[in-house]
Design an enzyme around this catalytic site. Structure first.
Site, short mmCIF file in Angstrom:
data_model
loop_
_atom_site.label_atom_id
_atom_site.label_comp_id
_atom_site.label_asym_id
_atom_site.label_seq_id
_atom_site.Cartn_x
_atom_site.Cartn_y
_atom_site.Cartn_z
N LYS A 36 0.94 -1.29 0.03
CA LYS A 36 0.17 -0.13 0.12
C LYS A 36 1.09 1.35 -0.01
O LYS A 36 1.74 1.35 0.93
CB LYS A 36 -0.91 -0.08 1.30
CG LYS A 36 -1.88 1.27 1.21
CD LYS A 36 -2.65 1.28 2.64
CE LYS A 36 -3.44 2.66 2.38
NZ LYS A 36 -3.34 3.46 3.53
N GLY A 65 -7.77 9.73 9.56
CA GLY A 65 -8.19 9.85 11.28
C GLY A 65 -9.11 10.76 11.53
O GLY A 65 -9.62 11.00 12.62
N ALA A 77 -9.48 6.14 4.17
CA ALA A 77 -9.07 7.33 5.05
C ALA A 77 -10.47 8.04 5.30
O ALA A 77 -10.99 8.56 4.22
CB ALA A 77 -7.89 8.03 4.53
N GLY A 78 -10.60 8.53 6.30
CA GLY A 78 -11.67 9.58 6.96
C GLY A 78 -12.97 9.10 7.62
O GLY A 78 -13.80 9.75 7.76
N ASN A 94 -9.51 2.18 9.75
CA ASN A 94 -8.59 1.88 10.97
C ASN A 94 -8.80 2.58 12.08
O ASN A 94 -9.29 1.95 12.95
CB ASN A 94 -7.02 2.08 10.43
CG ASN A 94 -5.90 2.02 11.75
OD1 ASN A 94 -6.41 1.09 12.59
ND2 ASN A 94 -4.77 2.25 11.47
N THR A 95 -8.76 3.97 12.14
CA THR A 95 -9.16 4.71 13.21
C THR A 95 -10.42 4.67 13.91
O THR A 95 -10.35 4.41 15.05
CB THR A 95 -8.68 6.20 13.02
OG1 THR A 95 -7.28 6.36 12.45
CG2 THR A 95 -8.97 7.12 14.09
#
Length: 256
Positions: free
Chosen positions: A97, A158, A184-185, A206-207
């Site tokens: 990635k 995040g 992301a986001g 993830n976050t």
């Protein structure tokens, strides 16, 4: 529903990819990965001691889950290529990635440097999954050099702000020749479902999972959101209407 996600010829039953950062412990991370049902998990190469003896993050991944090394922390083409080579030399998969992020505040990727690094890594035999701003022109260039996917951000890493760049991502989905993975986001399962409803091939989270009060339960919630959004996309969403449309028939009614 037999609807696998295919990346570089490899099939995945789950369209949710998760990360390994932000968790309070390896045990919590493992529980979340299991609950998510994901089969592809990303990890920053620079978080792994490839010479370490004893417990490592890779020891906590469930059987059957493929590791996707990433170049998080790399600011230049040279950094990203070096880290990818180190990962492969250390026995990690040659899938990468690709992240080239010189911006320390908003963590926005450098499209020009990402394209250069992608071309070099593909030439060296890597399967490259690049993280980019939503840019349909850059997307076609990345496809042309042989990238296996394109991974546009929905909002800054995040941030949990959701699908703020929806309209440009829609163009990417429309013209894609490789899978589009929204990365992301995302902050809520409903946002993952929205990505899937508009035709994205998958999402990476993830976050929002790692920092949840109960990461395993949140991971399962994201899995259900992805499944629901994909099913809705395949079923076919109705077109929006400015006017009301009766939900019951207005013809053939009994009038007396």
């Amino acid at each position: 529903m037999n609807d696998p996600l295919t990346i570089a010829g490899r099939e995945f039953r789950s369209r949710l990819i998760t990360g390994t950062g932000k968790y309070p412990s390896f045990e919590v991370m493992r529980d979340a990965v299991v609950a998510s049902g994901c089969e592809l998990v990303t990890v920053a190469v620079q978080r792994i001691d490839l010479d370490e003896v004893g417990e490592a993050i890779t020891d906590w991944l469930p059987d059957g889950v493929m590791l996707l090394p990433n170049t998080a922390g790399c600011r230049t083409v040279e950094d990203a290529v070096r880290v990818a080579r180190l990962a492969r030399a250390g026995g990690l998969p040659d899938w990468i990635k690709l992240e080239v992020i010189p911006d320390p505040r908003y963590l926005l990727p450098d499209g020009e440097e990402t394209l250069r690094a992608a071309a070099q890594l593909v030439e060296e035999g890597f399967t490259v999954l690049p993280y980019v701003l939503p840019d349909p022109v850059l997307q076609k260039k990345l496809e042309a050099v042989g990238c296996a996917t394109v991974m546009p951000l929905a909002a800054p890493i995040g941030s949990g702000r959701g699908l703020k760049l929806r309209h440009t991502i829609e163009i990417m989905v429309e013209q894609a020749e490789v899978p589009v993975i929204v990365d992301a986001g995302l902050g809520a399962p409903s946002q993952a479902a929205e990505c899937m409803e508009m035709g994205a091939d998958g999402v990476l989270v993830n976050t929002a999972i790692g920092l949840a009060g109960d990461p395993a339960t949140m991971a399962r919630a994201f899995a259900m959101g992805v499944e629901a959004g994909r099913a809705a996309h395949l079923a076919g969403l109705i077109d929006e209407s400015r006017e009301a449309r009766p939900s019951s028939p207005i013809t053939g009614l009994v009038t007396s």
